[in-house]
Scaffold this active site. Structure first.
Site, PDB file in Angstrom:
ATOM      1  CG  ASP A   1      -2.031  -0.908   1.230  1.00  0.00           C
ATOM      2  OD1 ASP A   1      -2.090  -1.756   0.324  1.00  0.00           O
ATOM      3  OD2 ASP A   1      -2.892  -0.799   2.123  1.00  0.00           O
TER       4      ASP A   1
ATOM      5  CG  HIS B   1       2.036  -8.814   0.523  1.00  0.00           C
ATOM      6  ND1 HIS B   1       1.404  -9.917   1.051  1.00  0.00           N
ATOM      7  CD2 HIS B   1       1.868  -7.817   1.442  1.00  0.00           C
ATOM      8  CE1 HIS B   1       0.878  -9.614   2.223  1.00  0.00           C
ATOM      9  NE2 HIS B   1       1.143  -8.341   2.483  1.00  0.00           N
TER      10      HIS B   1
ATOM     11  CB  SER C   1      10.883   3.222   4.101  1.00  0.00           C
ATOM     12  OG  SER C   1      11.949   3.885   3.447  1.00  0.00           O
TER      13      SER C   1
END
Length: 280
Positions: free
Chosen positions: A88, A145, A249
């Site tokens: 995200d 992921h 980050s």
């Protein structure tokens, strides 16, 4: 504070000391104090706890537990696409790697060789390939992921600076992603083509971890350190968790030359979610 002053402050602040202090606090089991701090953080950054597997701030013993919270099953479906978004966040930049140079912001770029800790042979495999840089803000889900199925080949820890990573520093700090502390993960896909995921650290990002190694930092090492996994047959499926940031980050993705078409809705500053179509 103006953007120019903010960037200037990044050259002055004791970034390592701040990061170590933040890391200690994030691991502290402070009971009601920790819960109150988490509630304030949720309100300050408008964190959507409705997506969290456990939406109760009091359920998290430490800030790190909260930062790396799991999501409810099914809230991030994995698209039927060649590559899916690994996190995200928001698109920083994406596009073609131009003779080994990666675009950072207007007037700024950096070399793939520098990003990959001076490994010119590895960088050459992406010389005219493709890249995507995705920024995770404090409010975002912090697990990382797989963009596609892959077999892990190697991992490299690269010591470096701890500049804040955000649009302002991308515009104002030269070679930002190639000078900050980072973890370089090299995979091969199901067609035996290489791809790279670079986890970039920043001020107050207390640590980075991978599912096969655990916490990579701290401790912060004075020199580059490499692990070879070719003999261990570590395979991860598309959409499977591969690592996590504490706080947030940036992830930089590299793919070799060849046909690859990014999602046309992806532009600089576009919000993105893990699992959505990234490229075909």
């Amino acid at each position: 504070m103006s953007e120019r002053l903010f960037v200037l402050s990044q050259h002055i602040l004791p970034k390592l000391a701040l990061t170590r202090l933040a890391g200690r606090f994030a691991d502290w089991k402070g009971g009601g104090i920790t819960t109150a701090a988490i509630r304030r953080f949720i309100a300050r950054y408008n964190v959507d706890m409705g997506e969290a597997a456990d939406s109760d701030p009091a359920a998290y013993a430490t800030f790190n537990d909260f930062f790396t919270r799991a999501l409810k099953p099914g809230v991030r479906p994995v698209a039927d696409a060649r590559l899916v978004c690994p996190v995200d966040g928001a698109v920083s930049q994406l596009g073609a790697i131009d003779s080994g140079r990666i675009f950072q912001a207007k007037g700024r770029d950096y070399s793939a060789t520098a990003l990959l800790a001076g490994d010119a042979d590895l960088a050459a495999r992406f010389a005219d390939g493709h890249f995507a840089t995705i920024y995770l803000s404090p409010r975002d889900y912090h697990r990382i992921h797989m963009p596609c199925a892959g077999r892990l080949l190697e991992m490299t820890y690269v010591p470096g600076d701890l500049y804040s990573v955000n649009p302002a520093t991308a515009r104002g700090v030269d070679r930002l992603f190639a000078r900050n502390e980072r973890v370089v993960c090299v995979f091969e896909d199901e067609q035996s083509q290489p791809f790279v995921m670079v986890l970039v650290g920043a001020t107050i990002v207390g640590s980075m971890a991978t599912v096969w190694h655990g916490v990579v930092n701290p401790p912060r090492r004075p020199a580059v350190e490499k692990w070879d996994y070719r003999g261990q047959d570590i395979r991860l499926a598309k959409g499977e968790e591969m690592g996590r940031f504490l706080l947030g980050s940036t992830v930089v993705l590299l793919y070799p030359a060849g046909p690859l078409k990014f999602n046309p809705q992806w532009q600089a500053a576009s919000p993105v979610r893990m699992g959505e179509a990234m490229a075909s």
